[in-house]
Structure formats: C-alpha cells, structure tokens
Design a protein around this motif. Structure first.
Motif, PDB file in Angstrom:
ATOM      1  N   ILE A   1       0.824  -1.200   0.000  1.00  0.00           N
ATOM      2  CA  ILE A   1       0.000   0.000   0.000  1.00  0.00           C
ATOM      3  C   ILE A   1       0.864   1.258   0.000  1.00  0.00           C
ATOM      4  CG2 ILE A   1      -1.838   1.265   1.205  1.00  0.00           C
ATOM      5  CD1 ILE A   1      -2.641  -1.451  -0.204  1.00  0.00           C
ATOM      6  N   GLU A   2       2.025   1.211   0.666  1.00  0.00           N
ATOM      7  CA  GLU A   2       2.921   2.368   0.677  1.00  0.00           C
ATOM      8  C   GLU A   2       3.464   2.703  -0.715  1.00  0.00           C
ATOM      9  OE1 GLU A   2       5.826   1.442   3.692  1.00  0.00           O
ATOM     10  OE2 GLU A   2       4.555   2.231   5.289  1.00  0.00           O
ATOM     11  N   ASN A   3       3.392   1.766  -1.645  1.00  0.00           N
ATOM     12  CA  ASN A   3       3.823   2.027  -3.025  1.00  0.00           C
ATOM     13  C   ASN A   3       2.907   3.011  -3.742  1.00  0.00           C
ATOM     14  OD1 ASN A   3       6.135   0.398  -3.305  1.00  0.00           O
ATOM     15  ND2 ASN A   3       4.874  -1.417  -3.606  1.00  0.00           N
ATOM     16  N   GLN A   4       1.699   3.157  -3.275  1.00  0.00           N
ATOM     17  CA  GLN A   4       0.716   3.988  -3.967  1.00  0.00           C
ATOM     18  C   GLN A   4       1.023   5.475  -3.781  1.00  0.00           C
ATOM     19  OE1 GLN A   4      -3.393   2.875  -3.451  1.00  0.00           O
ATOM     20  NE2 GLN A   4      -2.797   0.805  -2.898  1.00  0.00           N
ATOM     21  N   PRO A   5       0.648   6.286  -4.773  1.00  0.00           N
ATOM     22  CA  PRO A   5       0.920   7.727  -4.707  1.00  0.00           C
ATOM     23  C   PRO A   5       0.354   8.371  -3.440  1.00  0.00           C
ATOM     24  CG  PRO A   5       0.072   7.126  -6.865  1.00  0.00           C
ATOM     25  CD  PRO A   5      -0.064   5.916  -6.004  1.00  0.00           C
ATOM     26  N   HIS A   6       1.122   9.276  -2.881  1.00  0.00           N
ATOM     27  CA  HIS A   6       0.744  10.117  -1.747  1.00  0.00           C
ATOM     28  C   HIS A   6       0.667   9.370  -0.417  1.00  0.00           C
ATOM     29  CE1 HIS A   6      -0.072  12.930  -4.912  1.00  0.00           C
ATOM     30  NE2 HIS A   6      -1.034  12.161  -5.389  1.00  0.00           N
ATOM     31  N   CYS A   7       0.904   8.077  -0.415  1.00  0.00           N
ATOM     32  CA  CYS A   7       0.846   7.292   0.822  1.00  0.00           C
ATOM     33  C   CYS A   7       2.209   7.371   1.503  1.00  0.00           C
ATOM     34  CB  CYS A   7       0.483   5.843   0.504  1.00  0.00           C
ATOM     35  SG  CYS A   7       0.087   4.885   1.955  1.00  0.00           S
ATOM     36  N   THR A   8       2.248   7.893   2.719  1.00  0.00           N
ATOM     37  CA  THR A   8       3.531   8.054   3.402  1.00  0.00           C
ATOM     38  C   THR A   8       3.793   6.997   4.460  1.00  0.00           C
ATOM     39  OG1 THR A   8       2.594   9.591   5.014  1.00  0.00           O
ATOM     40  CG2 THR A   8       3.561  10.544   3.010  1.00  0.00           C
ATOM     41  N   GLU A   9       2.736   6.428   5.022  1.00  0.00           N
ATOM     42  CA  GLU A   9       2.944   5.426   6.067  1.00  0.00           C
ATOM     43  C   GLU A   9       1.724   4.534   6.208  1.00  0.00           C
ATOM     44  OE1 GLU A   9       3.940   5.264  10.851  1.00  0.00           O
ATOM     45  OE2 GLU A   9       4.281   7.122   9.752  1.00  0.00           O
TER      46      GLU A   9
END
Length: 125
Positions: A53-61
């Motif tokens: 899920i962290e690979n997705q755009p705008h996801c930081t944590e």
C-alpha cells in the motif's frame, strides 16, 4: 448536494487527500481479503500489506497490526492450521500526504465490523 454548492468547483487539497486515503483502504481490503493467514505467516503478511500500500501515490505510512487474539480464536474453531484474512484480524493506520495536507485514517473493529474512518486532517484547506 447543498443548494448553494457549485457542482463545477474543484475539490480542496484536503478533500483530495481524503479521497486518496479512501482509495488506499479499498485497495488494501479487497486485495488481501481471503489471503491464507496463520500465526506463523501473520507478521510477514502484515509487512507485505504495509509495503504494498505504501507504493501507492501520496501514501507516506501504513501500519498493519494483526489481532493475534482474534486469529487464535478463529483457529481454535478451525480444522486447518490457517484461516482466511478478514478485517476482523486487522488494525490499520494509513497516512496520506497531498499538497501540504496530511490525512490520518484508521480501520478497527467496531460492533463486529471493520470500520474504516477518517481520524484527522491537518494542513491547508
């Protein structure tokens, strides 16, 4: 729609950040629901979910905690050494940053349902 709202208005950065967080939860839940899980595989599965899920755009944590007590209870009633992953086994926090806005979301069990909710929105409107 509110009577005085403009249907052609551009979403605010905070609204866009909230939308992005919703996309992350939809992806997380529907991508991994049904995955075989056991006490031995739970830590590596939690890490795989976080990293995916962290690979997705705008996801930081992304933080995924497997509810070991729920998993043990389900396995005590099962005939196999594993069960299928469902929301009742997970507690998840996802943080999204978009154009200066930080959105914190969480999924926890509430009244027998894995409820996904918006915890906070920080930053510009």
């Amino acid at each position: 729609m509110a009577p005085d709202s403009d249907p052609n208005s551009t979403p605010t950065d905070a609204e866009a950040a909230c939308f992005e967080a919703g996309i992350k939860f939809g992806s997380l839940y529907h991508q991994f629901a049904g995955t075989p899980i056991s006490p031995e595989s739970a830590p590596s599965l939690a890490t795989a979910i976080e990293e995916s899920i962290e690979n997705q755009p705008h996801c930081t944590e992304v933080t995924v905690d497997v509810r070991d007590d729920e998993l043990a209870a389900a396995l005590a009633e099962a005939t196999a050494d594993y069960t299928e992953l469902t929301g009742r086994f997970l507690e998840v926090e996802i943080i999204v940053e978009y154009e200066g806005c930080e959105v914190v979301t969480r999924m926890e069990m509430e009244d027998g349902y894995p409820l996904m909710r918006l915890e906070s929105v920080r930053g510009r409107e």
